[in-house]
Every structure is written in structure tokens, then in C-alpha cells.
Write a protein that holds these residues in place. Structure first.
Motif, PDB file in Angstrom:
ATOM      1  N   GLY A 133       1.670   5.465  26.441  1.00  0.00           N
ATOM      2  CA  GLY A 133       3.042   5.077  25.941  1.00  0.00           C
ATOM      3  C   GLY A 133       4.393   4.836  26.345  1.00  0.00           C
ATOM      4  N   TYR A 134       5.262   4.029  25.563  1.00  0.00           N
ATOM      5  CA  TYR A 134       6.625   4.070  26.105  1.00  0.00           C
ATOM      6  C   TYR A 134       7.457   5.320  26.680  1.00  0.00           C
ATOM      7  N   PHE A 135       7.031   6.463  25.911  1.00  0.00           N
ATOM      8  CA  PHE A 135       7.639   7.620  26.348  1.00  0.00           C
ATOM      9  C   PHE A 135       6.976   8.626  27.000  1.00  0.00           C
ATOM     10  N   ALA A 136       6.118   8.221  27.923  1.00  0.00           N
ATOM     11  CA  ALA A 136       5.287   9.015  28.557  1.00  0.00           C
ATOM     12  C   ALA A 136       5.764   8.537  30.163  1.00  0.00           C
ATOM     13  N   ASN A 137       6.426   7.435  30.371  1.00  0.00           N
ATOM     14  CA  ASN A 137       7.008   7.173  31.704  1.00  0.00           C
ATOM     15  C   ASN A 137       8.092   6.966  31.718  1.00  0.00           C
ATOM     16  N   LEU A 138       9.245   7.628  31.269  1.00  0.00           N
ATOM     17  CA  LEU A 138      10.804   7.488  31.139  1.00  0.00           C
ATOM     18  C   LEU A 138      11.237   6.935  32.645  1.00  0.00           C
ATOM     19  N   THR A 139      12.228   5.935  32.271  1.00  0.00           N
ATOM     20  CA  THR A 139      12.863   5.705  33.505  1.00  0.00           C
ATOM     21  C   THR A 139      14.581   5.752  32.992  1.00  0.00           C
ATOM     22  N   SER A 140      15.413   5.600  33.886  1.00  0.00           N
ATOM     23  CA  SER A 140      16.797   5.693  33.566  1.00  0.00           C
ATOM     24  C   SER A 140      17.114   4.405  32.619  1.00  0.00           C
ATOM     25  N   SER A 141      16.515   3.413  32.882  1.00  0.00           N
ATOM     26  CA  SER A 141      16.818   2.086  31.912  1.00  0.00           C
ATOM     27  C   SER A 141      16.353   2.337  30.514  1.00  0.00           C
ATOM     28  N   LYS A 142      15.356   3.033  30.353  1.00  0.00           N
ATOM     29  CA  LYS A 142      14.729   3.319  29.116  1.00  0.00           C
ATOM     30  C   LYS A 142      15.689   4.490  28.454  1.00  0.00           C
ATOM     31  N   ALA A 143      16.076   5.432  29.096  1.00  0.00           N
ATOM     32  CA  ALA A 143      16.702   6.681  28.627  1.00  0.00           C
ATOM     33  C   ALA A 143      18.063   5.999  28.168  1.00  0.00           C
ATOM     34  N   GLN A 144      18.807   5.113  28.975  1.00  0.00           N
ATOM     35  CA  GLN A 144      20.003   4.656  28.554  1.00  0.00           C
ATOM     36  C   GLN A 144      20.222   4.081  27.281  1.00  0.00           C
ATOM     37  N   LYS A 145      19.040   3.344  27.070  1.00  0.00           N
ATOM     38  CA  LYS A 145      18.909   2.558  25.554  1.00  0.00           C
ATOM     39  C   LYS A 145      19.138   3.586  24.420  1.00  0.00           C
ATOM     40  N   MET A 146      18.662   4.956  24.856  1.00  0.00           N
ATOM     41  CA  MET A 146      18.676   5.780  23.550  1.00  0.00           C
ATOM     42  C   MET A 146      19.849   6.702  23.853  1.00  0.00           C
ATOM     43  N   ALA A 147      20.061   7.065  25.074  1.00  0.00           N
ATOM     44  CA  ALA A 147      21.492   7.930  25.342  1.00  0.00           C
ATOM     45  C   ALA A 147      22.794   7.366  24.889  1.00  0.00           C
ATOM     46  N   PHE A 156       6.174   5.397  19.382  1.00  0.00           N
ATOM     47  CA  PHE A 156       6.893   5.570  18.162  1.00  0.00           C
ATOM     48  C   PHE A 156       7.295   4.454  17.527  1.00  0.00           C
ATOM     49  N   PRO A 157       7.385   4.081  16.261  1.00  0.00           N
ATOM     50  CA  PRO A 157       8.030   2.890  15.663  1.00  0.00           C
ATOM     51  C   PRO A 157       9.626   2.925  16.024  1.00  0.00           C
ATOM     52  N   PRO A 158      10.053   1.690  16.323  1.00  0.00           N
ATOM     53  CA  PRO A 158      11.507   1.652  16.623  1.00  0.00           C
ATOM     54  C   PRO A 158      12.262   2.228  15.433  1.00  0.00           C
ATOM     55  N   GLU A 159      11.940   2.133  14.082  1.00  0.00           N
ATOM     56  CA  GLU A 159      12.611   2.658  13.121  1.00  0.00           C
ATOM     57  C   GLU A 159      12.710   4.023  13.029  1.00  0.00           C
ATOM     58  N   LEU A 160      11.531   4.842  13.324  1.00  0.00           N
ATOM     59  CA  LEU A 160      11.460   6.042  13.507  1.00  0.00           C
ATOM     60  C   LEU A 160      12.578   6.637  14.551  1.00  0.00           C
ATOM     61  N   VAL A 161      12.424   5.996  15.707  1.00  0.00           N
ATOM     62  CA  VAL A 161      13.260   6.431  16.894  1.00  0.00           C
ATOM     63  C   VAL A 161      14.691   6.391  16.453  1.00  0.00           C
ATOM     64  N   SER A 162      15.272   5.235  16.054  1.00  0.00           N
ATOM     65  CA  SER A 162      16.718   4.927  15.577  1.00  0.00           C
ATOM     66  C   SER A 162      16.914   5.958  14.530  1.00  0.00           C
ATOM     67  N   ASP A 163      16.160   6.402  13.467  1.00  0.00           N
ATOM     68  CA  ASP A 163      16.456   7.406  12.499  1.00  0.00           C
ATOM     69  C   ASP A 163      16.682   8.720  13.346  1.00  0.00           C
ATOM     70  N   TYR A 164      15.657   8.794  14.145  1.00  0.00           N
ATOM     71  CA  TYR A 164      15.425  10.215  14.683  1.00  0.00           C
ATOM     72  C   TYR A 164      17.126  10.489  15.773  1.00  0.00           C
ATOM     73  N   VAL A 165      17.175   9.370  16.295  1.00  0.00           N
ATOM     74  CA  VAL A 165      18.672   9.472  16.875  1.00  0.00           C
ATOM     75  C   VAL A 165      19.685   9.999  16.125  1.00  0.00           C
ATOM     76  N   GLY A 166      19.682   8.978  14.719  1.00  0.00           N
ATOM     77  CA  GLY A 166      20.946   9.085  13.999  1.00  0.00           C
ATOM     78  C   GLY A 166      20.883  10.694  13.329  1.00  0.00           C
ATOM     79  N   ILE A 167      19.870  11.203  13.172  1.00  0.00           N
ATOM     80  CA  ILE A 167      19.728  12.502  12.484  1.00  0.00           C
ATOM     81  C   ILE A 167      20.005  13.671  13.330  1.00  0.00           C
ATOM     82  N   ILE A 168      19.602  13.677  14.631  1.00  0.00           N
ATOM     83  CA  ILE A 168      19.894  14.678  15.593  1.00  0.00           C
ATOM     84  C   ILE A 168      21.316  14.507  15.991  1.00  0.00           C
ATOM     85  N   ASN A 169      22.129  13.381  15.702  1.00  0.00           N
ATOM     86  CA  ASN A 169      23.422  13.420  15.953  1.00  0.00           C
ATOM     87  C   ASN A 169      24.404  14.295  14.907  1.00  0.00           C
ATOM     88  N   THR A 170      23.624  14.635  13.691  1.00  0.00           N
ATOM     89  CA  THR A 170      24.133  15.402  12.779  1.00  0.00           C
ATOM     90  C   THR A 170      23.907  17.028  12.805  1.00  0.00           C
TER      91      THR A 170
END
Length: 340
Positions: free
Chosen positions: A59-73, A27-41
Motif C-alpha cells: 500500500g501507499y505507506f509502504a513505499n514512502l517518497t519525499s513527494s508523498k511525505a511532503q503532502k502530510m508533512a 488507510f482511508p484519507p479521512e483517517l489520515v487527515s484526522d490523524y495528522v490533526g490530532i497528532i498536532n495537538t
């Protein structure tokens, strides 16, 4: 809003996992960033960030690791989970603890609190040790019982008895994998599981027959306390219950938050819908009504070369055994089939 106590319903948004079936989990980084922002509301309890343990070619979101998750979490204010497939462990020749370790390599409890284990409903007994191992590693464990609409009365009772013996599973999801369920079936299954089980019951809907929203609301009334959704309904096959439809009905949204959610979907997910073409259709309805794996329709629709009538004609040739499990070889034969 549905006449159900708000604090008894937990909404889980699984856009980045189920939607990834159309984008190969990129997913495009801008979509992911906006997604996190809207989820928080929004009144969302948990977000499913993707899958764990899939090949690196995905893709990126098919093999999640803790380091990847931490960037979003770090930016998320809600809990996060990932999904793994029980069949990836059950098919392994490795000892179960090692197979689970390989599948969840780089994944530790922390930013991700929960692992959802997707399994065929007949595999619950065989998968209970996987749940135990995940729990031992410190994860909360939810289970998605796939294709359970195809279970007869005896199989349903067997599954329920196995569920009653599981003590490391927090939530059992009724997963409408084929998009085949009508509201009466949802009511019957959810109420039966909710009455028998101490763990919570969830519902994951697909929209093949156009019932995803009404089925999700029916599940909540029948006793499900976890309900899945995705932005724009983006998900494998016909897609899922749409977040922008479910949240106002089930959780209540003030006009400002609802508008923000709708604008987010229009900006990011409507263009993806136009590109990939998920949503209820005649072909998906036929597949749902006949317990046909949704990936057949998704792949046959790709590229827009086959109309729904041609797809239905091809799907009609599948045997009962072929319908429920997707096979690339069978797909190739269907695509090459000349019906003129």
C-alpha cells in the motif's frame, strides 16, 4: 504522570507504519487527515509515516517518497521519519551505496528528517555501513534492534560493543519484537544500554503478554528517552503500546486533549480493531512467551476460523529454529494441519 521529567522523553507515534501490517499500509484519507490533526495537538516528538522501499504491490505507506511525505508533512507540526529493513540491503547483490539508493529511491532529507533502520540484533556490525550511508545522505539515523530479548549474555555484550563503535546512529531502540519481555528484562536491557552508550536509547513494545504499557513506563524510568506508541495499540501481531494510554501517563495531557485523543481512537481505530482483531490473547501470549514470530499468530487468526487453543496446538509443533523467523511455507503447513 510518570515521575520522569517531561522534556527528557520523546514520544514517537508509529501508527501508519506498524498499523499497516493489518491494512497492507493503506488507510482511508479521512483517517489520515484526522490523524495528522490530532497528532498536532499532542506532545508527540516524531511520527513514522510508513516504510520505504517495499514492493509497489504494497500500500501507499509502504513505499514512502519525499513527494508523498511532503503532502502530510505540510500539515504536520512534528518531525517525520520512515523505516527501512536492513535485510533488504544486506540481501542485495548490489554494492551497498547503490542498494541503499534503490531502497530509498525518491526519498530525500526534508519533509522526512530521520530513517529508522530495523535489523536483527546480530546484524548490527554488518549494518553499520548502511547507517553511515544514510547519514552521508543527510538523514538522522535511528536503529531498532529486533528480537534482542532472545540474546544471551554474550550476544548482548557483543551487540553493545558494536553499538559503542557506531558514530552515525542517534538512537538505539530496544525492540520487543516477540512481545516476550517482562518488566525486569526491560529494566535490565535498557539500563545497561543507557549506561554504556552515548547515543540515546529507545523502547518499542508489543502487547503479546499484556505488558506493553508497563514495559514502556519501565523503559522510561530505566533511561530510555524515546518511546514508541500507536493509536489504539494498532500494530503487527498483538499490537503496540497504545498512544491513548501512554501519553497521559508519560507526557501528561489536559482533559480536553485526552478526550480528543480518545474520541479519535474510538472513531477510527476501534472499528479497525474489531475488523482485524489485534490485542493480547492466549495465542499471542503463548507466542510471546516462546519467542514465536507474531506473524504466525496474526495469519492463523485471520478470518476467525481457528480458536486460540487450535492456534497454540499448531504453534507447539514449531521447532526452535522455525519459531523466530516467519516463513510462508511453514504457515501453510500449520494452516492445513489436522489436529482432530
Amino acid at each position: 504522570m510518570l515521575d520522569t521529567e517531561r522534556n527528557t522523553i520523546n514520544i514517537l507515534d508509529c501508527t501508519l507504519r506498524d498499523g499497516g501490517y493489518y491494512t497492507d499500509w493503506n488507510f482511508p484519507p479521512e483517517l489520515v487527515s484526522d490523524y495528522v490533526g490530532i497528532i498536532n495537538t499532542l506532545p508527540v516528538r516524531m511520527v513514522e509515516l510508513g516504510l520505504a522501499g517495499k514492493p509497489k504491490t504494497h500500500g501507499y505507506f509502504a513505499n514512502l517518497t519525499s513527494s508523498k511525505a511532503q503532502k502530510m508533512a505540510a500539515a504536520l507540526v512534528v518531525e517525520a521519519c520512515v523505516m527501512i529493513d536492513a535485510k533488504d540491503v544486506l540481501a542485495s547483490e548490489l554494492p551497498l551505496p547503490l542498494a541503499v539508493s534503490r531502497l530509498t529511491e525518491g526519498l530525500e532529507p526534508g519533509a522526512i528528517t530521520t530513517v529508522r533502520l530495523a535489523m536483527h540484533y546480530k546484524d548490527l556490525a554488518a549494518s553499520r555501513k548502511i547507517c553511515d550511508e544514510l547519514s552521508r545522505r543527510g538523514f538522522r539515523v535511528f536503529v531498532n534492534l529486533m528480537q534482542i530479548d532472545a540474546a544471551d549474555a554474550v550476544e548482548t555484550e557483543t551487540c553493545l560493543k558494536e553499538a559503542e563503535q557506531a558514530d552515525t546512529i542517534e538512537v538505539f531502540y530496544i525492540a520487543d519484537s516477540f512481545g516476550s519481555m517482562a518488566p525486569a528484562r526491560v529494566q535490565a536491557l535498557v539500563s545497561r544500554f543507557a549506561a554504556r552508550l552515548e547515543p540515546a536509547v529507545g523502547f518499542h513494545g508489543h502487547d503479546n503478554r499484556g505488558y506493553a504499557l508497563v514495559n514502556s513506563l519501565t523503559a522510561a524510568k530505566a533511561g530510555a528517552t524515546w518511546i514508541d506508541c500507536t493509536m489504539g495499540g494498532m500494530g503487527r501481531g498483538a499490537g503496540n503500546t497504545a498512544s491513548e494510554q501512554l501519553l497521559p501517563m508519560l507526557a501528561g495531557l489536559d482533559p480536553c486533549k485526552e478526550r480528543g485523543l480518545l474520541e479519535h481512537v474510538l472513531r477510527h481505530f476501534d472499528p479497525l480493531r474489531k475488523q482485524h482483531g489485534w490485542g493480547s490473547s492466549a495465542a499471542y501470549q503463548f507466542a510471546g512467551s516462546n519467542f514465536i514470530h507474531p506473524t504466525y499468530v496474526q495469519k492463523l487468526r485471520a478470518g476467525g476460523t481457528l480458536c486460540d487453543a487450535a492456534i497454540i496446538s499448531r504453534l507447539s509443533g514449531l521447532s526452535a529454529d522455525e519459531r523466530t523467523t516467519f516463513a510462508g511455507e511453514r504457515l501453510s503447513a500449520l494452516m492445513e494441519q489436522d489436529l482432530t
